[in-house]
Write an enzyme that holds these catalytic residues in place. Structure first.
Site, PDB file in Angstrom:
ATOM      1  N   HIS A  31      -7.544  -5.938  -0.005  1.00 28.98           N
ATOM      2  CA  HIS A  31      -6.382  -5.141   0.384  1.00 28.98           C
ATOM      3  C   HIS A  31      -5.726  -5.618   1.687  1.00 28.98           C
ATOM      4  CE1 HIS A  31      -3.740  -1.734  -0.006  1.00 28.98           C
ATOM      5  NE2 HIS A  31      -4.165  -1.160   1.108  1.00 28.98           N
ATOM      6  N   ASP A  80      -0.025  -4.039  -3.823  1.00 27.63           N
ATOM      7  CA  ASP A  80      -1.101  -3.035  -3.789  1.00 27.63           C
ATOM      8  C   ASP A  80      -0.571  -1.611  -3.642  1.00 27.63           C
ATOM      9  OD1 ASP A  80      -3.193  -4.734  -4.198  1.00 27.63           O
ATOM     10  OD2 ASP A  80      -4.068  -4.568  -2.207  1.00 27.63           O
ATOM     11  N   SER A 105       0.839  -1.203   0.000  1.00 23.86           N
ATOM     12  CA  SER A 105       0.000   0.000   0.000  1.00 23.86           C
ATOM     13  C   SER A 105       0.877   1.257   0.000  1.00 23.86           C
ATOM     14  CB  SER A 105      -0.949  -0.050   1.199  1.00 23.86           C
ATOM     15  OG  SER A 105      -1.983   0.891   1.068  1.00 23.86           O
TER      16      SER A 105
END
Length: 500
Positions: free
Chosen positions: A398, A333, A306
């Site tokens: 996620h 991600d 992320s």
């Protein structure tokens, strides 16, 4: 003589529910289980796993002139760097100490989450603390704390039989992965991913970033003083930065922490482990002096999830270099709101999206996020002539690479829409990472990295029936491949060599 009324069995629904709740609490207490959640499972690789927290002092440097409005102190001054090492440990050695999944003080993390929710006050902080204690307060990381690295004298003979090509001293050396966590996370948010990799023969340094993106962290100086670091919003800084400048400053600070982590790992590998232990304010690493020459610094990879993936892409610019000697990148991600994604990368890179990240159309700097990420992989492959992959892990969301779904499997599956078994989700990320690390070692493509493109766009399958039938069933079940080097290998310098 009859029993008192309070002890007489009454089979009402209320009685049954209260009895069941009481029995559940007693079982959790007796078996050291967290309330309302699941234990983190043991690791599945061939090695036992050790862990060490290292907080090392740094030469103070300011990444920015921004200061906190309420204190006037620098907001982005690097004082120490904190990371957890996960590593292959000596077999069957047990520690008297354990690491909690939420480090003490738990109230610090609870207040941090309240700040993220923008409801930070005494009452809500207390509610968050009680809730966090109830859910995960006793959850422990299943790695042995401060035990010796695998390959000491007692394991030398067995290891040499399995690895006859190792260095002449016979001590095994392990590749290194530096891992950067995402927003609202910490160094303990990915312990299963890190620990599973350690159980497969890798050393992982999971950084705790103090850029204001985590819920809460305690900066511990060697003189014993401590400073609490929470989420820092632009409105809490002076002069108040624009959001894009704020994000860029945070990523620059994270890169500085990555570089300091590399510095400490290099010192350990060069024989200064005792000095690192002495300076470690966390008082762990008693055997670091024995780690001399045990880290494969020439096989160091940078990984992130992320916001951490966005930072990892940024830090890979110019790599490998003295400060960032990374020979590969693992990008999970990459962020959708953490600033532009750097595509100036000259090392092999593996990018993995969760299904939720690929499926949802998100406009990112004027383009679909999926298209931007795909273009990063294609540029590395087609213009830089370095191996690059971009794939989607099917059924994941996620949080799937984090520990959260393992601790709260039903809740997280229900709220996020994940359809994959939560443990299998983590293991698929681990297997792909292992395939990538092996590829860096010998240039051989294995597992999912051996496949051609299956889906140029998410859910757009270009395979014919024959190829679909011939494909490995596990890969078919868990992966869509969007960018991959052709097995025909048309690019000069990519065929038949070990990647540089």
């Amino acid at each position: 003589m009859g029993l008192p009324a309070v002890l007489r069995r009454r089979w009402s629904s209320r009685y049954i529910l209260c009895s069941a709740a009481g029995l559940y609490i007693v079982i959790c207490f007796l078996f050291d289980m967290p309330l309302l959640s699941s234990k983190l499972p043991n690791y599945t690789g061939k090695y036992d796993v050790g862990t060490i927290d290292i907080e090392a002092p740094c030469a103070r440097r300011n990444v920015s002139d921004l200061v906190f409005t309420n204190t006037g102190k620098p907001a982005f001054e690097l004082e120490t760097v904190l990371f957890s090492l996960y590593y292959p440990a000596v077999d069957k050695v047990r520690s008297q100490k354990s690491h909690l999944w939420v480090p003490k003080p738990l109230s610090l993390t609870a207040e941090g989450y309240a700040r993220f929710a923008k409801i930070n006050n005494f009452l809500t902080n207390s509610v968050f603390t009680v809730a966090l204690w109830t859910l995960v307060g006793s959850t422990k990381i299943p790695a042995q704390v401060d035990v010796p690295l695998h390959g000491t004298v007692k394991t030398y003979q067995d290891y040499q039989k399995e690895h006859p090509s190792d260095d002449d001293d016979g001590l095994p050396r392990f590749p290194v992965i530096v891992f950067s966590h995402g927003m609202a996370s910490s160094r303990t948010s990915y312990t299963q991913y890190c620990g599973e990799l350690a159980s497969r023969g890798f050393i992982v340094a999971a950084i705790e970033h103090r850029d204001g993106s985590g819920p809460g962290s305690v900066i511990m100086s060697t003189d014993g003083s401590t400073t609490n670091r929470f989420l820092a919003r632009p409105s809490e800084l002076q002069p108040e930065p624009a959001m894009e400048d704020y994000k860029a400053t945070g990523l620059a600070f994270r890169q500085a922490e990555i570089e300091e982590t590399v510095r400490v790992l290099r010192e350990i590998n060069e024989g200064s482990g005792k000095a690192v232990y002495t300076a470690n304010s966390r008082k762990e690493g008693v055997d670091l002096a024995e780690w001399r020459g045990r880290l494969m610094m020439d096989r160091m990879v940078l990984a992130g999830h992320s916001y951490g993936a966005t930072g990892a892409l940024r830090a890979l610019k110019g790599a490998p270099s003295a400060e960032r000697p990374f020979v590969g990148g693992i990008i999970l991600d990459p962020g959708k709101s953490s600033g532009p994604l750097n595509d100036d990368i000259n090392v092999p890179t593996m990018i993995i999206h969760s299904s939720s990240w690929s499926k949802k159309l998100t406009i990112f700097h004027g383009q679909p996020h999926f298209a931007v990420v795909k273009a990063v992989a294609e540029k590395i492959l087609n213009e830089r002539h370095k191996f690059a992959w971009f794939m989607t892990a099917k059924g994941t969301t996620h949080p799937s690479v984090t520990d959260a779904p393992l601790i709260e499997p039903m809740l997280l599956s229900w709220t996020t829409g994940a359809t994959i078994n939560v443990r299998e989700g983590v293991l698929q990320y681990v297997k792909a990472t292992q395939d990538f690390m092996r590829f860096l070692a010998d240039g051989q493509r294995q597992g999912v990295l051996k496949e051609e493109v299956t889906h140029p766009e998410y859910d757009h399958d270009i395979r014919d029936d024959a190829r679909r039938a011939a494909m490995n069933k596990e890969i078919e079940k868990y992966w869509q491949i969007h960018v991959a080097p052709s097995t025909a290998c048309p690019y000069p310098g990519l065929c038949g060599i070990v990647p540089d």
